[in-house]
Design a protein around this motif. Structure first.
Motif, PDB file in Angstrom:
ATOM      1  N   ARG A 131     -43.794  12.536 -34.082  1.00  0.00           N
ATOM      2  CA  ARG A 131     -43.911  13.916 -33.624  1.00  0.00           C
ATOM      3  C   ARG A 131     -45.384  14.235 -33.437  1.00  0.00           C
ATOM      4  NH1 ARG A 131     -41.183  17.794 -37.863  1.00  0.00           N
ATOM      5  NH2 ARG A 131     -39.594  18.707 -36.556  1.00  0.00           N
ATOM      6  N   ILE A 132     -45.832  14.306 -32.193  1.00  0.00           N
ATOM      7  CA  ILE A 132     -47.239  14.631 -31.937  1.00  0.00           C
ATOM      8  C   ILE A 132     -47.281  16.018 -31.306  1.00  0.00           C
ATOM      9  CG2 ILE A 132     -49.328  13.981 -30.672  1.00  0.00           C
ATOM     10  CD1 ILE A 132     -48.371  11.052 -30.971  1.00  0.00           C
ATOM     11  N   LEU A 133     -47.820  16.960 -32.062  1.00  0.00           N
ATOM     12  CA  LEU A 133     -47.862  18.348 -31.613  1.00  0.00           C
ATOM     13  C   LEU A 133     -49.312  18.784 -31.458  1.00  0.00           C
ATOM     14  CD1 LEU A 133     -45.230  19.755 -34.104  1.00  0.00           C
ATOM     15  CD2 LEU A 133     -44.955  19.716 -31.620  1.00  0.00           C
TER      16      LEU A 133
ATOM     17  N   GLN B 104     -45.144  15.665 -28.039  1.00  0.00           N
ATOM     18  CA  GLN B 104     -43.839  16.343 -28.074  1.00  0.00           C
ATOM     19  C   GLN B 104     -43.945  17.789 -27.579  1.00  0.00           C
ATOM     20  OE1 GLN B 104     -42.009  17.727 -31.821  1.00  0.00           O
ATOM     21  NE2 GLN B 104     -40.423  16.231 -31.395  1.00  0.00           N
ATOM     22  N   GLY B 105     -45.079  18.425 -27.830  1.00  0.00           N
ATOM     23  CA  GLY B 105     -45.221  19.800 -27.380  1.00  0.00           C
ATOM     24  C   GLY B 105     -46.600  20.353 -27.683  1.00  0.00           C
TER      25      GLY B 105
ATOM     26  N   LEU C  89     -55.101   8.677 -35.227  1.00  0.00           N
ATOM     27  CA  LEU C  89     -53.715   8.630 -34.740  1.00  0.00           C
ATOM     28  C   LEU C  89     -53.081   7.271 -34.990  1.00  0.00           C
ATOM     29  CD1 LEU C  89     -53.294  10.523 -31.345  1.00  0.00           C
ATOM     30  CD2 LEU C  89     -52.016  10.866 -33.478  1.00  0.00           C
ATOM     31  N   SER C  90     -53.905   6.218 -34.866  1.00  0.00           N
ATOM     32  CA  SER C  90     -53.359   4.881 -35.075  1.00  0.00           C
ATOM     33  C   SER C  90     -52.887   4.708 -36.522  1.00  0.00           C
ATOM     34  CB  SER C  90     -54.400   3.818 -34.715  1.00  0.00           C
ATOM     35  OG  SER C  90     -55.495   3.939 -35.597  1.00  0.00           O
ATOM     36  N   GLN C  91     -53.438   5.538 -37.423  1.00  0.00           N
ATOM     37  CA  GLN C  91     -53.037   5.436 -38.836  1.00  0.00           C
ATOM     38  C   GLN C  91     -51.841   6.322 -39.177  1.00  0.00           C
ATOM     39  OE1 GLN C  91     -56.501   6.146 -41.340  1.00  0.00           O
ATOM     40  NE2 GLN C  91     -57.758   4.977 -39.938  1.00  0.00           N
ATOM     41  N   HIS C  92     -51.351   7.069 -38.194  1.00  0.00           N
ATOM     42  CA  HIS C  92     -50.246   7.996 -38.452  1.00  0.00           C
ATOM     43  C   HIS C  92     -49.109   7.764 -37.458  1.00  0.00           C
ATOM     44  CE1 HIS C  92     -52.422  10.178 -41.528  1.00  0.00           C
ATOM     45  NE2 HIS C  92     -53.483  10.176 -40.735  1.00  0.00           N
ATOM     46  N   PRO C  93     -48.350   6.702 -37.659  1.00  0.00           N
ATOM     47  CA  PRO C  93     -47.287   6.372 -36.709  1.00  0.00           C
ATOM     48  C   PRO C  93     -46.143   7.388 -36.677  1.00  0.00           C
ATOM     49  CG  PRO C  93     -47.223   4.901 -38.617  1.00  0.00           C
ATOM     50  CD  PRO C  93     -48.473   5.709 -38.741  1.00  0.00           C
ATOM     51  N   ALA C  94     -46.050   8.242 -37.729  1.00  0.00           N
ATOM     52  CA  ALA C  94     -44.969   9.241 -37.734  1.00  0.00           C
ATOM     53  C   ALA C  94     -45.412  10.551 -37.082  1.00  0.00           C
ATOM     54  CB  ALA C  94     -44.498   9.491 -39.158  1.00  0.00           C
TER      55      ALA C  94
END
Ligand code: AP5
Length: 222
Positions: free
Chosen positions: A4-6, A109-110, A75-80
């Motif tokens: 989920r990338i917001l 995602q938004g 971001l590469s360290q936060h796959p979720a």
């Protein structure tokens, strides 16, 4: 939703940091704030911190390559997924974000934009104080700590005023928002990914609107 990338955007002082901390607790995804990363670089006395100090204190934007590198590493360290607070802030940063996500098979995602008029932003910036230890955010009038100048969360005193919260720097930051950052919505709007949220009201009221917008985006992405 597994990744989920917001994007949380809005003018300086709109309440992005305040709300991002609540969103982290509710949705269990981390906040990645380029402002916080740059302030941490300054506090550590690193070469990067020295390079950006004057730019930040004047209220100008740091160059795209610096903030893109910071976000790419995180971001590469936060796959979720993550809540991107204060990034992207220029059309160039949008392009870089899309390229890095595309390579990794990920997507935004938004985008939630907190809307607050310029005069409110100036009043919020002038009264902001934050904890130099844990980063908790206060306002002298709207959200004072229980004991004057003492952090409710960790007890640190005194609270601090940010170096870029001067009237002059605030004016530059608001201008940069309208000129460079508001146009990022034009990129995401045709994809139906933008939700605009009224940032006037109590922190709880704004949080309720943000949560509804995020839930709606999640349903749309399902
Ligand atoms: P950054 O740290 O991102 O600052 P900003 O975008 O200017 O946002 P702020 O942190 O000022 O405000 P906020 O929206 O988080 O509001 P807050 O929750 O604190 O960036 C700082 C600098 O770093 C930039 O100027 C630039 O130099 C550089 N930088 C960072 N990212 C960059 C990028 N991607 N590209 C280039 N350069 C970059 O709330 C504000 C106040 O209002 C608080 O006192 C709070 O208590 C109060 N408040 C919050 N909500 C409410 C409410 N509902 N009602 C009443 N008061 C409220």
């Amino acid at each position: 939703m597994s990744d989920r990338i917001l994007i949380l955007t809005g003018p300086p002082g709109a309440g992005k940091g305040t709300q991002a901390k609540r969103l982290v607790e509710t949705y269990g995804i981390p906040q990645l704030s380029t402002g916080d990363m740059l302030r941490a670089a300054r506090s550590s006395g690193s070469e990067l911190g020295e390079r950006v100090a004057g730019i930040m204190d004047r209220g100008e934007l740091v160059s795209d390559d610096i903030v893109v590198a910071l976000i790419e590493e995180q971001l590469s360290q936060h796959p979720a997924g993550a809540i991107l607070d204060g990034f992207p802030r220029t059309v160039g940063q949008v392009e870089a974000l899309e390229a890095m996500l595309g390579k990794a098979g990920r997507r935004v995602q938004g985008v939630v934009a907190i809307e607050v008029p310029d005069e409110t932003v100036v009043e919020r910036i002038a009264g902001r104080r934050s904890c130099p230890n844990c980063g908790a955010i206060y306002h002298l009038v709207n959200k004072p700590p229980a004991e004057a100048d003492v952090c409710d969360v960790c007890g640190t005193s005194p609270l601090k005023q940010r170096g870029d919260d001067t009237a002059e720097a605030a004016k530059t930051r608001v201008a940069a928002y309208h000129r460079d950052t508001a146009p990022i919505l034009t990129h995401y709007e045709p994809q139906g990914l933008v939700r605009r949220v009224d940032g006037i009201g109590t922190v709880d009221e704004v949080f309720g609107r943000l949560s509804s917008a995020i839930d709606e985006l999640e349903k749309a992405a399902a």
